[in-house]
Design a protein around this motif. Sequence first.
Motif, mmCIF file in Angstrom:
data_model
loop_
_atom_site.group_PDB
_atom_site.id
_atom_site.type_symbol
_atom_site.label_atom_id
_atom_site.label_comp_id
_atom_site.label_asym_id
_atom_site.label_seq_id
_atom_site.Cartn_x
_atom_site.Cartn_y
_atom_site.Cartn_z
ATOM 1 N N SER A 104 -10.105 -2.253 2.086
ATOM 2 C CA SER A 104 -8.661 -2.085 2.266
ATOM 3 C C SER A 104 -7.830 -3.172 1.598
ATOM 4 N N CYS A 154 -6.812 -3.177 -4.756
ATOM 5 C CA CYS A 154 -5.955 -2.251 -5.500
ATOM 6 C C CYS A 154 -6.773 -1.705 -6.669
ATOM 7 N N ALA A 209 -8.733 6.182 -0.942
ATOM 8 C CA ALA A 209 -7.703 5.627 -0.059
ATOM 9 C C ALA A 209 -7.957 5.994 1.393
ATOM 10 N N THR A 265 -5.549 0.614 -1.845
ATOM 11 C CA THR A 265 -4.426 1.187 -2.579
ATOM 12 C C THR A 265 -4.948 1.675 -3.928
ATOM 13 N N LYS A 317 1.811 6.428 0.616
ATOM 14 C CA LYS A 317 1.960 4.968 0.630
ATOM 15 C C LYS A 317 0.723 4.265 0.096
ATOM 16 N N LYS A 318 -0.396 4.965 0.080
ATOM 17 C CA LYS A 318 -1.654 4.374 -0.380
ATOM 18 C C LYS A 318 -2.043 4.814 -1.785
ATOM 19 N N LYS A 350 -0.515 6.044 -5.433
ATOM 20 C CA LYS A 350 0.638 6.218 -6.315
ATOM 21 C C LYS A 350 0.187 6.963 -7.565
#
Length: 255
Positions: free
Chosen positions: A64, A67, A83, A89, A114-115, A117
């Motif tokens: 977690s 990225c 995710a 992310t 939110k996780k 994009k």
Amino acid sequence: MKHNSNIKSMKLYNHVDRIYNELKELGKINSEFLFVEELTNFDQLHYCGTKAVDFSINKIGIDSSMCILEIGSGIGGPARYIANKTGATVIALELQSDQNNIALDLTERCGLSKKVKHVCGDFLTYDWEGKKFDAIVSWLALYHIFEHKILLQKCFDLAKPGGFFYAEDLFSRKPFSKKELSKLLKEIYANYLPDVQTYKSEIEKIGFNLLFCQDMSFEWTKFTRNRYLSYNKQKDRHLRVHGRDIYNSINSFYT
């Protein structure tokens, strides 16, 4: 890689909205909330589905705090799965706008915006504005890109110190004739198919330390054969759910 409509000669990338037919079959016909698990049979366009994604999660140690950048994210299957399972992310980059738009919708319906994009763009030219990633991942997308050394350099530059580059990709086991290369370009939009030693050498010359490399030819041959047999076994079901045009297109690709 400049956007090229020829990528749509690869039949897997046509009728990408067929996933909505599958959701309708599940009774999800409007904008109802979706669980990631409801999508995984349909949104993983690479070989071996979530099993392949789980392998990368475990190999890299994704958690977690990380990225992740995914190159060639399709309709968002691996990004959502990562995710949802790890809390990481994920920035999901996809060249084709139709796939990216569907990915955006499905991710929102899974409550993962939110996780995850979603970004529509060309990896070779996209400006990341100095952003760095803990890992860069890709499943069966990099062979579409002819400018392979530029691609690898960008991956190296985008990785944080100690970051990972993980790719499942195609290579040539023997030299192809011009006729074979032309067919591969049309059928799977194959722009770069080096032999495995060249591929490994290019990765190391860029500056990556090669930690793991596995030839998946046997496993992928078995997977694609079983996929074809399973799809044909369910012909009547697929004709009912998708119609003849989509069935013929996907069946031709699986062949």
